[in-house]
Design a protein around this motif. Structure first.
Motif, PDB file in Angstrom:
ATOM      1  N   GLN A  87       0.838  -1.181   0.000  1.00  0.00           N
ATOM      2  CA  GLN A  87       0.000   0.000   0.000  1.00  0.00           C
ATOM      3  C   GLN A  87       0.878   1.237   0.000  1.00  0.00           C
ATOM      4  O   GLN A  87       1.978   1.238   0.544  1.00  0.00           O
ATOM      5  N   VAL A  88       0.352   2.288  -0.597  1.00  0.00           N
ATOM      6  CA  VAL A  88       1.100   3.526  -0.704  1.00  0.00           C
ATOM      7  C   VAL A  88       1.273   4.155   0.667  1.00  0.00           C
ATOM      8  O   VAL A  88       0.322   4.277   1.443  1.00  0.00           O
ATOM      9  N   GLN A  89       2.514   4.515   0.970  1.00  0.00           N
ATOM     10  CA  GLN A  89       2.786   5.228   2.209  1.00  0.00           C
ATOM     11  C   GLN A  89       3.694   6.411   1.911  1.00  0.00           C
ATOM     12  O   GLN A  89       4.716   6.265   1.232  1.00  0.00           O
ATOM     13  N   LEU A  90       3.309   7.566   2.419  1.00  0.00           N
ATOM     14  CA  LEU A  90       4.088   8.789   2.269  1.00  0.00           C
ATOM     15  C   LEU A  90       4.264   9.385   3.659  1.00  0.00           C
ATOM     16  O   LEU A  90       3.277   9.605   4.364  1.00  0.00           O
ATOM     17  N   VAL A  91       5.513   9.642   4.029  1.00  0.00           N
ATOM     18  CA  VAL A  91       5.798  10.160   5.367  1.00  0.00           C
ATOM     19  C   VAL A  91       6.634  11.421   5.246  1.00  0.00           C
ATOM     20  O   VAL A  91       7.788  11.373   4.800  1.00  0.00           O
ATOM     21  N   GLU A  92       6.043  12.546   5.649  1.00  0.00           N
ATOM     22  CA  GLU A  92       6.742  13.834   5.598  1.00  0.00           C
ATOM     23  C   GLU A  92       7.522  14.072   6.880  1.00  0.00           C
ATOM     24  O   GLU A  92       7.159  13.580   7.951  1.00  0.00           O
ATOM     25  N   SER A  93       8.561  14.864   6.758  1.00  0.00           N
ATOM     26  CA  SER A  93       9.331  15.293   7.916  1.00  0.00           C
ATOM     27  C   SER A  93      10.003  16.615   7.578  1.00  0.00           C
ATOM     28  O   SER A  93      10.043  17.029   6.413  1.00  0.00           O
ATOM     29  N   GLY A  94      10.504  17.282   8.609  1.00  0.00           N
ATOM     30  CA  GLY A  94      11.273  18.504   8.397  1.00  0.00           C
ATOM     31  C   GLY A  94      10.547  19.787   8.731  1.00  0.00           C
ATOM     32  O   GLY A  94      11.142  20.866   8.642  1.00  0.00           O
ATOM     33  N   GLY A  95       9.287  19.707   9.090  1.00  0.00           N
ATOM     34  CA  GLY A  95       8.565  20.919   9.455  1.00  0.00           C
ATOM     35  C   GLY A  95       9.020  21.461  10.798  1.00  0.00           C
ATOM     36  O   GLY A  95       9.820  20.836  11.502  1.00  0.00           O
ATOM     37  N   GLY A  96       8.503  22.633  11.147  1.00  0.00           N
ATOM     38  CA  GLY A  96       8.858  23.219  12.423  1.00  0.00           C
ATOM     39  C   GLY A  96       8.564  24.697  12.459  1.00  0.00           C
ATOM     40  O   GLY A  96       7.886  25.236  11.582  1.00  0.00           O
ATOM     41  N   LEU A  97       9.103  25.351  13.472  1.00  0.00           N
ATOM     42  CA  LEU A  97       8.942  26.795  13.664  1.00  0.00           C
ATOM     43  C   LEU A  97      10.199  27.495  13.158  1.00  0.00           C
ATOM     44  O   LEU A  97      11.323  27.124  13.540  1.00  0.00           O
ATOM     45  N   VAL A  98      10.002  28.496  12.322  1.00  0.00           N
ATOM     46  CA  VAL A  98      11.136  29.229  11.768  1.00  0.00           C
ATOM     47  C   VAL A  98      10.779  30.709  11.715  1.00  0.00           C
ATOM     48  O   VAL A  98       9.609  31.069  11.573  1.00  0.00           O
ATOM     49  N   GLN A  99      11.783  31.561  11.843  1.00  0.00           N
ATOM     50  CA  GLN A  99      11.553  32.998  11.772  1.00  0.00           C
ATOM     51  C   GLN A  99      11.388  33.439  10.322  1.00  0.00           C
ATOM     52  O   GLN A  99      11.911  32.787   9.396  1.00  0.00           O
ATOM     53  N   PRO A 100      10.687  34.528  10.097  1.00  0.00           N
ATOM     54  CA  PRO A 100      10.596  35.066   8.734  1.00  0.00           C
ATOM     55  C   PRO A 100      11.979  35.271   8.134  1.00  0.00           C
ATOM     56  O   PRO A 100      12.903  35.744   8.818  1.00  0.00           O
ATOM     57  N   GLY A 101      12.107  34.892   6.865  1.00  0.00           N
ATOM     58  CA  GLY A 101      13.389  34.957   6.191  1.00  0.00           C
ATOM     59  C   GLY A 101      14.223  33.699   6.326  1.00  0.00           C
ATOM     60  O   GLY A 101      15.249  33.555   5.651  1.00  0.00           O
ATOM     61  N   GLY A 102      13.795  32.795   7.175  1.00  0.00           N
ATOM     62  CA  GLY A 102      14.533  31.566   7.395  1.00  0.00           C
ATOM     63  C   GLY A 102      14.250  30.500   6.353  1.00  0.00           C
ATOM     64  O   GLY A 102      13.514  30.731   5.383  1.00  0.00           O
ATOM     65  N   SER A 103      14.847  29.339   6.562  1.00  0.00           N
ATOM     66  CA  SER A 103      14.727  28.228   5.609  1.00  0.00           C
ATOM     67  C   SER A 103      14.363  26.939   6.331  1.00  0.00           C
ATOM     68  O   SER A 103      14.691  26.753   7.509  1.00  0.00           O
ATOM     69  N   LEU A 104      13.694  26.073   5.588  1.00  0.00           N
ATOM     70  CA  LEU A 104      13.406  24.709   6.034  1.00  0.00           C
ATOM     71  C   LEU A 104      13.494  23.795   4.824  1.00  0.00           C
ATOM     72  O   LEU A 104      13.238  24.227   3.693  1.00  0.00           O
TER      73      LEU A 104
END
Length: 123
Positions: A1-18
């Motif tokens: 079965q299809v499984q998709l798992v995201e990661s890497g989100g979070g809290l960042v200040q304006p102008g920042g990167s993720l």
């Protein structure tokens, strides 16, 4: 079965990167278009980006063009979204999605979704 798992989100200040990652399993990854779709609080689904099966064609919403970059690694069954110069209006749950058809920008959405990862841009 299809499984998709995201990661890497979070809290960042304006102008920042993720950098968001999506690990895929249960299907022939290299045969699927991959998408990033987001949903801000109280709003509907919004297309963010798409990438074709080989990674040679990419699409972006006007709101993220020039700031976000989508990529994929078919050897690792993974798709990524590099997000730079983040703005408060980028705050949303970001979903990785997969479909064998191209549908970016249409009113149709992919059949297969991850659980989403929260991105919050705030000072």
């Amino acid at each position: 079965q299809v499984q998709l798992v995201e990661s890497g989100g979070g809290l960042v200040q304006p102008g920042g990167s993720l950098r968001l990652s999506c690990a895929a399993s249960g299907f022939t990854f290299s045969s699927y278009w991959m998408y990033w779709v987001r949903q801000a609080p109280g709003k509907g689904l919004e297309w963010v980006s798409a990438i074709n099966t080989g990674g040679g064609s990419t699409y972006y919403a006007d709101s993220v063009k020039g700031r976000f970059t989508i990529s994929r690694d078919n050897a690792k069954n993974a798709v990524y979204l590099q997000m730079n110069s983040l703005k408060p209006e980028d705050t949303a749950v970001y979903y990785c999605a997969a479909d064998q058809s191209f549908m970016f920008g249409t009113s149709w959405f992919p059949k297969n979704w991850g659980q989403g990862t929260q991105v919050t841009v705030s000072s």
